[in-house]
Design an enzyme around this catalytic site. Structure first.
Site, PDB file in Angstrom:
ATOM      1  N   ASP A   1       0.872  -1.177   0.000  1.00 35.37           N
ATOM      2  CA  ASP A   1       0.000   0.000   0.000  1.00 35.37           C
ATOM      3  C   ASP A   1       0.907   1.223   0.000  1.00 35.37           C
ATOM      4  O   ASP A   1       2.114   1.106   0.235  1.00 35.37           O
ATOM      5  CB  ASP A   1      -0.893   0.001   1.255  1.00 35.37           C
ATOM      6  CG  ASP A   1      -1.791   1.229   1.345  1.00 35.37           C
ATOM      7  OD1 ASP A   1      -2.406   1.604   0.327  1.00 35.37           O
ATOM      8  OD2 ASP A   1      -1.867   1.847   2.432  1.00 35.37           O
ATOM      9  N   SER A   2       0.314   2.393  -0.204  1.00 33.68           N
ATOM     10  CA  SER A   2       1.089   3.627  -0.110  1.00 33.68           C
ATOM     11  C   SER A   2       1.621   3.825   1.308  1.00 33.68           C
ATOM     12  O   SER A   2       2.538   4.608   1.517  1.00 33.68           O
ATOM     13  CB  SER A   2       0.200   4.819  -0.465  1.00 33.68           C
ATOM     14  OG  SER A   2      -0.849   4.910   0.481  1.00 33.68           O
TER      15      SER A   2
ATOM     16  N   TYR B   1      -0.587   8.484  -2.084  1.00 32.63           N
ATOM     17  CA  TYR B   1      -0.666   8.246  -3.528  1.00 32.63           C
ATOM     18  C   TYR B   1      -1.819   9.058  -4.142  1.00 32.63           C
ATOM     19  O   TYR B   1      -1.789   9.377  -5.323  1.00 32.63           O
ATOM     20  CB  TYR B   1      -0.942   6.769  -3.821  1.00 32.63           C
ATOM     21  CG  TYR B   1       0.249   5.834  -3.780  1.00 32.63           C
ATOM     22  CD1 TYR B   1       1.514   6.255  -3.369  1.00 32.63           C
ATOM     23  CD2 TYR B   1       0.102   4.498  -4.160  1.00 32.63           C
ATOM     24  CE1 TYR B   1       2.589   5.368  -3.343  1.00 32.63           C
ATOM     25  CE2 TYR B   1       1.167   3.612  -4.145  1.00 32.63           C
ATOM     26  CZ  TYR B   1       2.415   4.046  -3.730  1.00 32.63           C
ATOM     27  OH  TYR B   1       3.463   3.164  -3.697  1.00 32.63           O
ATOM     28  N   GLY B   2      -2.822   9.318  -3.328  1.00 33.50           N
ATOM     29  CA  GLY B   2      -4.048   9.961  -3.830  1.00 33.50           C
ATOM     30  C   GLY B   2      -3.822  11.337  -4.434  1.00 33.50           C
ATOM     31  O   GLY B   2      -4.669  11.855  -5.149  1.00 33.50           O
TER      32      GLY B   2
ATOM     33  N   CYS C   1      -4.511  -1.302  -1.835  1.00 32.24           N
ATOM     34  CA  CYS C   1      -4.635   0.144  -2.005  1.00 32.24           C
ATOM     35  C   CYS C   1      -5.609   0.403  -3.155  1.00 32.24           C
ATOM     36  O   CYS C   1      -5.366  -0.056  -4.280  1.00 32.24           O
ATOM     37  CB  CYS C   1      -3.253   0.703  -2.343  1.00 32.24           C
ATOM     38  SG  CYS C   1      -3.237   2.457  -2.748  1.00 32.24           S
ATOM     39  N   ASN C   2      -6.691   1.092  -2.875  1.00 31.40           N
ATOM     40  CA  ASN C   2      -7.669   1.386  -3.930  1.00 31.40           C
ATOM     41  C   ASN C   2      -7.059   2.269  -5.016  1.00 31.40           C
ATOM     42  O   ASN C   2      -7.337   2.096  -6.204  1.00 31.40           O
ATOM     43  CB  ASN C   2      -8.885   2.119  -3.345  1.00 31.40           C
ATOM     44  CG  ASN C   2      -9.737   1.225  -2.483  1.00 31.40           C
ATOM     45  OD1 ASN C   2     -10.675   0.602  -2.945  1.00 31.40           O
ATOM     46  ND2 ASN C   2      -9.405   1.133  -1.208  1.00 31.40           N
ATOM     47  N   THR C   3      -6.235   3.229  -4.586  1.00 35.67           N
ATOM     48  CA  THR C   3      -5.672   4.184  -5.542  1.00 35.67           C
ATOM     49  C   THR C   3      -4.721   3.475  -6.506  1.00 35.67           C
ATOM     50  O   THR C   3      -4.808   3.649  -7.722  1.00 35.67           O
ATOM     51  CB  THR C   3      -4.945   5.310  -4.780  1.00 35.67           C
ATOM     52  OG1 THR C   3      -5.806   5.800  -3.754  1.00 35.67           O
ATOM     53  CG2 THR C   3      -4.572   6.439  -5.709  1.00 35.67           C
TER      54      THR C   3
ATOM     55  N   GLU D   1      -1.928   8.014   8.945  1.00 35.55           N
ATOM     56  CA  GLU D   1      -0.465   7.849   8.911  1.00 35.55           C
ATOM     57  C   GLU D   1       0.180   8.402  10.190  1.00 35.55           C
ATOM     58  O   GLU D   1       1.227   7.930  10.615  1.00 35.55           O
ATOM     59  CB  GLU D   1       0.125   8.569   7.700  1.00 35.55           C
ATOM     60  CG  GLU D   1      -0.172   7.897   6.374  1.00 35.55           C
ATOM     61  CD  GLU D   1       0.563   6.572   6.180  1.00 35.55           C
ATOM     62  OE1 GLU D   1       1.784   6.530   6.399  1.00 35.55           O
ATOM     63  OE2 GLU D   1      -0.100   5.576   5.834  1.00 35.55           O
TER      64      GLU D   1
ATOM     65  N   CYS E   1     -10.974   3.646   0.453  1.00 38.62           N
ATOM     66  CA  CYS E   1      -9.523   3.772   0.658  1.00 38.62           C
ATOM     67  C   CYS E   1      -9.205   2.905   1.857  1.00 38.62           C
ATOM     68  O   CYS E   1      -9.927   2.927   2.860  1.00 38.62           O
ATOM     69  CB  CYS E   1      -9.161   5.229   0.931  1.00 38.62           C
ATOM     70  SG  CYS E   1      -7.487   5.459   1.578  1.00 38.62           S
ATOM     71  N   THR E   2      -8.125   2.138   1.770  1.00 32.47           N
ATOM     72  CA  THR E   2      -7.842   1.159   2.829  1.00 32.47           C
ATOM     73  C   THR E   2      -7.377   1.817   4.131  1.00 32.47           C
ATOM     74  O   THR E   2      -7.329   1.160   5.173  1.00 32.47           O
ATOM     75  CB  THR E   2      -6.792   0.132   2.354  1.00 32.47           C
ATOM     76  OG1 THR E   2      -5.617   0.835   1.898  1.00 32.47           O
ATOM     77  CG2 THR E   2      -7.340  -0.722   1.231  1.00 32.47           C
ATOM     78  N   HIS E   3      -7.065   3.108   4.091  1.00 30.57           N
ATOM     79  CA  HIS E   3      -6.743   3.809   5.342  1.00 30.57           C
ATOM     80  C   HIS E   3      -8.008   4.056   6.190  1.00 30.57           C
ATOM     81  O   HIS E   3      -7.941   4.120   7.409  1.00 30.57           O
ATOM     82  CB  HIS E   3      -6.108   5.177   5.049  1.00 30.57           C
ATOM     83  CG  HIS E   3      -4.648   5.117   4.697  1.00 30.57           C
ATOM     84  ND1 HIS E   3      -4.188   4.650   3.498  1.00 30.57           N
ATOM     85  CD2 HIS E   3      -3.543   5.478   5.415  1.00 30.57           C
ATOM     86  CE1 HIS E   3      -2.860   4.743   3.464  1.00 30.57           C
ATOM     87  NE2 HIS E   3      -2.447   5.233   4.618  1.00 30.57           N
TER      88      HIS E   3
HETATM   89  N1  DGL Z   1      -4.679   3.403   1.090  1.00 35.46           N
HETATM   90  C1  DGL Z   1      -4.757   3.863  -0.232  1.00 35.46           C
HETATM   91  C2  DGL Z   1      -6.076   3.628  -0.904  1.00 35.46           C
HETATM   92  O1  DGL Z   1      -6.701   2.641  -0.595  1.00 35.46           O
HETATM   93  C3  DGL Z   1      -4.009   5.072  -0.660  1.00 35.46           C
HETATM   94  C4  DGL Z   1      -4.150   6.319   0.119  1.00 35.46           C
HETATM   95  C5  DGL Z   1      -3.182   7.353  -0.391  1.00 35.46           C
HETATM   96  O2  DGL Z   1      -1.982   7.103  -0.313  1.00 35.46           O
HETATM   97  O3  DGL Z   1      -3.641   8.409  -0.859  1.00 35.46           O
HETATM   98  O4  DGL Z   1      -6.492   4.361  -1.754  1.00 35.46           O
END
Ligand code: DGL
Length: 273
Positions: free
Chosen positions: A11-12, A43-44, A74-76, A153, A185-187
């Site tokens: 993931d990011s 990453y977003g 990570c969805n992104t 984070e 988003c997985t966060h």
């Molecule tokens: N956890 C990530 C997701 O599922 C990325 C979040 C990010 O880095 O912007 O999209």
């Protein structure tokens, strides 16, 4: 490829730990290598080219470390880089995830669902396709939720700053009559307590963690790659940032004592596999 090799996950940053927890519950005997690209998070806010580049480097690294499958937690990165990854690494299964629009559409009673995701995921072609394919007559309200990833984070999961960040994202959803929230988003599952409290108990808040864990088990089973080892699987956590920055937050999010190794992944991937 042998079945007792580890599963590679990335993931990011720390968000994929929400997926990792589901995977370890479902596949407790599997060894897992988890790479958190904290030095490049979020990453977003990055371009598709940057996300593809980082994803390629990390997938290459995990495969070099012996991963039998790569899970993009990570969805992104799934939205921006999964096709690119599959093109570069055709001999290994690359498993991605997507916002749970399809289950949300089944759950809604008001005919309105909300999706919280990163700016890049919200603007992506995949999101447009998901809505076009699965929404039917249901209204899907997507919100580009910048700011939430940074809180997770930093290990800030509750409190005033989280509520202040959520309020401009969730108030319009409440006003619109949304009665299901998708965490795209997985966060965000790490902010679930605050999101549920804000929305009220009659609004389900759903994510894709279990779905990707089930998919991983299915893929491993189909290819005869489920481990035969009956011990508790090992977890190796790696980051592109510093251990001091990442380890305490990883411990907080996983609720256990863990060791993190700092391994920057920076070399260019030139070969195709
Ligand atoms: N956890 C990530 C997701 O599922 C990325 C979040 C990010 O880095 O912007 O999209």
């Amino acid at each position: 490829m042998t079945c007792n090799q580890p599963i590679g996950v990335f993931d990011s940053g720390m968000g994929g730990l929400s997926v990792l927890s589901q995977m370890r519950a479902l596949l407790p005997h599997e060894d897992v290598l988890y790479y958190a690209d904290n030095a490049y998070c979020p990453y977003g806010l990055r371009s598709q080219a940057e996300i593809q580049h980082r994803s390629r480097l990390i997938a290459h690294f995990l495969i070099d470390c012996g991963a039998k499958v790569v899970v993009v937690a990570c969805n992104t990165a799934s939205a921006m880089a999964i096709d690119d990854l599959r093109g570069h690494f055709p001999s290994i299964d690359i498993i991605g995830l997507e916002p749970a629009v399809k289950p949300a559409v089944k759950l809604t009673r008001s005919g309105k669902v909300g999706v919280l995701a990163t700016p890049r995921t919200v603007a992506g072609e995949r999101m447009r396709w998901l809505i076009e394919t699965h929404a039917g007559g249901i209204e899907v309200h997507t919100v580009a939720a910048s700011g939430l990833v940074e809180l997770v984070e930093a290990g800030e999961l509750t409190g005033t700053r989280v509520k202040e960040a959520l309020s401009p994202l969730l108030d319009p959803m409440i006003e619109a009559g949304v009665d299901v929230i998708v965490l795209g988003c997985t966060h965000y599952p790490f902010l679930r307590t605050e999101i549920e409290a804000y929305m009220g108990s009659d609004v389900p808040v759903i994510d894709s963690g279990l779905a990707i864990a089930l998919r991983t088990r299915h893929v491993l089973n189909e290819s005869g790659l489920l481990t035969t080892d009956l011990g508790v699987g090992n977890l190796a956590l790696m980051t592109s940032a510093s251990v001091a920055e990442v380890e305490p937050v990883a411990q907080l999010l996983l609720g256990e004592t863990v060791t993190v190794a700092s391994i920057p992944v920076t070399s260019l991937v030139l070969d195709r596999r």
